[in-house]
Design an enzyme around this catalytic site. Structure first.
Site, short mmCIF file in Angstrom:
data_model
loop_
_atom_site.label_atom_id
_atom_site.label_comp_id
_atom_site.label_asym_id
_atom_site.label_seq_id
_atom_site.Cartn_x
_atom_site.Cartn_y
_atom_site.Cartn_z
NE ARG A 38 -4.25 -1.69 1.79
CZ ARG A 38 -5.10 -2.06 2.55
NH1 ARG A 38 -5.03 -1.58 3.86
NH2 ARG A 38 -6.08 -2.91 1.99
N GLY A 352 -10.90 -7.89 -1.13
CA GLY A 352 -9.99 -8.02 -0.38
C GLY A 352 -8.96 -9.24 -0.32
N GLY A 375 -13.30 -2.94 -0.36
CA GLY A 375 -14.60 -2.30 -0.28
C GLY A 375 -14.87 -1.33 -1.20
P1 ADP Z 1 -13.30 -10.55 -1.09
O1 ADP Z 1 -12.81 -10.04 0.16
O2 ADP Z 1 -12.52 -11.14 -2.26
O3 ADP Z 1 -14.54 -9.70 -1.54
P2 ADP Z 1 -15.36 -11.88 0.69
O4 ADP Z 1 -15.25 -11.07 1.76
O5 ADP Z 1 -16.65 -11.73 0.27
O6 ADP Z 1 -14.27 -11.99 -0.42
O7 ADP Z 1 -15.41 -13.50 1.00
C1 ADP Z 1 -14.10 -14.02 1.56
C2 ADP Z 1 -14.37 -15.08 2.55
O8 ADP Z 1 -15.53 -16.08 1.93
C3 ADP Z 1 -13.33 -15.91 2.91
O9 ADP Z 1 -13.03 -15.62 4.24
C4 ADP Z 1 -13.92 -17.63 2.69
O10 ADP Z 1 -13.44 -18.20 3.54
C5 ADP Z 1 -15.35 -17.25 2.59
N1 ADP Z 1 -15.74 -18.36 1.81
C6 ADP Z 1 -15.53 -18.68 0.54
N2 ADP Z 1 -16.11 -19.81 0.18
C7 ADP Z 1 -16.86 -20.36 1.19
C8 ADP Z 1 -17.75 -21.34 1.45
N3 ADP Z 1 -17.96 -22.41 0.56
N4 ADP Z 1 -18.27 -21.56 2.77
C9 ADP Z 1 -18.02 -20.53 3.81
N5 ADP Z 1 -17.17 -19.53 3.31
C10 ADP Z 1 -16.74 -19.42 2.34
MG MG Z 2 -13.45 -9.57 2.34
#
Ligand code: ADP
Ligand code: MG
Length: 395
Positions: A38, A352, A375
């Site tokens: 960052r 993230g 976000g």
């Molecule tokens: P990003 O930060 O990339 O936007 P999110 O915050 O929406 O992603 O989601 C991340 C979380 O989703 C991770 O902590 C991961 O463990 C969880 N996750 C992914 N697949 C599953 C699943 N099948 N069951 C429960 N949690 C899940």
């Molecule tokens: Mg996230």
């Protein structure tokens, strides 16, 4: 509407308040900076300001001090790292507003860099308090925002100050906005949006907006279970948002009306218990055992997603395909990341967790763009005008 950038304003000899996102991860044991990307991401803007002989007043938040001084969330180690990366001296202040800071600002010479103390030591920062914004603004003659990762927040340093100073985007902010705007308004087609992550509720607006912008949607991760359930599949004890079933059904319906294919996994990895070392099984989504949890997409889904993604000229990826924190359940996510890195297409990673995985696998340079704002990029793709962007001057 494009925004003015730091190049569109005269900064030489001027005091410039530069909002950056130096909210770096710190090692929980040693307090050391565990990843300085960052800081690196804002170096082009800082270098530009140094080269153009501005007097640079950097400000950022770090962690969640909750409006009071927290000793291990001081900015000093970050200023030190910045100094090392720039090869220049960087001074610090013990606060971000007040007499001492004003004195230090007055002493700045052209090209000098001063790092203010953690903005969130004051509750007024997150409250977007006008008096606080005014005190920050009083330090400078120009405001530049390079903190894309905080642009979805209405805080004093991201929104409030812009009322009192001419406001422009830094290079990182500008690059993020350009990439995202192209994705939304004129992507090279066909274009795909691949969404994963834990919950449907976090990504409803994203799906709703993107289904009108792309040629195909692909959904994996925890949220796939809710969609599968609306299709009448048994999903066992998988993470389900019962109150979102109606919305999930409506999204599938909307996608059909728009003529946009909405792909769900055709096979999944399941376990009886979510823990390290749990025995895994791959099953078709048609026969998920009632006592199991979905933890990843299966190999056939990976192949299906590959075959669709490789037809696309633009791919947006947000959210992991499984519980990637447990290596056994990370296959889907890691395979997708590797695959995207080999494609000769525009690949943009938002979110993230997804960005973290790409970074950890050393694939950042093989993607077109990995957003520095999880976000913020999510909100942007939802079609929201980010408050920290809205206040910047139009070009
Ligand atoms: P990003 O930060 O990339 O936007 P999110 O915050 O929406 O992603 O989601 C991340 C979380 O989703 C991770 O902590 C991961 O463990 C969880 N996750 C992914 N697949 C599953 C699943 N099948 N069951 C429960 N949690 C899940
Ligand atoms: Mg996230």
């Amino acid at each position: 509407m494009p925004k003015k950038t730091v190049e569109d304003i005269e900064v030489t000899g001027k005091k410039v308040l530069l909002r950056v996102d130096f909210n770096v991860p710190l090692d929980t044991n040693t307090g050391d900076i565990s990843d300085d990307s960052r800081i690196q991401a804002s170096l082009p803007t800082i270098k530009y300001l140094v080269d153009h002989k501005a007097k640079i007043i950097l400000c950022s938040h770090l962690g969640r001090p909750g409006g009071k001084v927290v000793e291990n969330l001081r900015m000093a180690p970050i200023a030190q790292r910045l100094s090392k990366l720039m090869g220049l001296p960087v001074s610090t202040a013990s606060d971000c507003i007040g007499q001492e800071v004003e004195n230090k600002v007055e002493a700045l010479k052209e090209g000098d860099i001063l790092v203010l103390e953690n903005l969130r030591f004051h509750p007024e920062e997150e409250a977007n308090d006008d008096g606080f914004a005014r005190k920050l603004a009083k330090l400078a003659e120009i405001y530049v925002n390079d903190a894309f990762g905080s642009a979805h927040r209405t805080h004093a340093s991201t929104v409030g100050v812009a009322k009192y100073l001419p406001a422009a985007a830094g290079f990182l902010m500008n690059k993020e906005l350009k990439v995202m705007e192209k994705l939304l308004h004129n992507p090279e087609r066909p274009s795909a949006c691949l969404i994963g992550g834990a919950k449907v509720s976090d990504k409803i607006e994203l799906l709703q907006n993107m289904l009108k912008k792309v040629d195909i949607l692909l959904v994996g991760g925890g949220m796939a279970a809710t969609f599968l359930k609306t299709q009448g599949y048994e999903v066992g004890r998988s993470l389900i948002e019962d109150d979102k079933l109606g919305l999930a059904r409506k999204l599938l319906q909307e996608a059909r009306e728009w003529g946009v294919p909405f792909l769900l996994p055709i096979d999944v990895v399941v376990v009886e218990e979510i823990r390290v070392g749990a025995p895994t099984r791959v099953v078709p989504t048609t026969t998920i055992p009632s006592d199991s949890h979905i933890v990843d997409i299966g190999p056939q889904s990976i192949e299906l997603f590959y075959s669709e993604l490789k037809k696309c000229r633009t791919i947006i990826w947000n959210g992991p395909m499984g519980i990637y924190e447990i290596p056994q359940f990370a296959q889907g996510t890691r395979s997708i990341a590797s695959f995207l890195s080999t494609l000769n297409a525009t690949t943009v990673i938002g979110g993230g967790s997804s960005a973290e995985i790409v970074q950890e696998m050393g694939l950042t340079d093989k993607m077109t763009h990995v957003s520095t704002g999880g976000g913020a990029s999510l909100r942007f793709l939802e079609g929201v005008t980010l408050p920290g962007v809205r206040v910047l001057l139009d070009k």
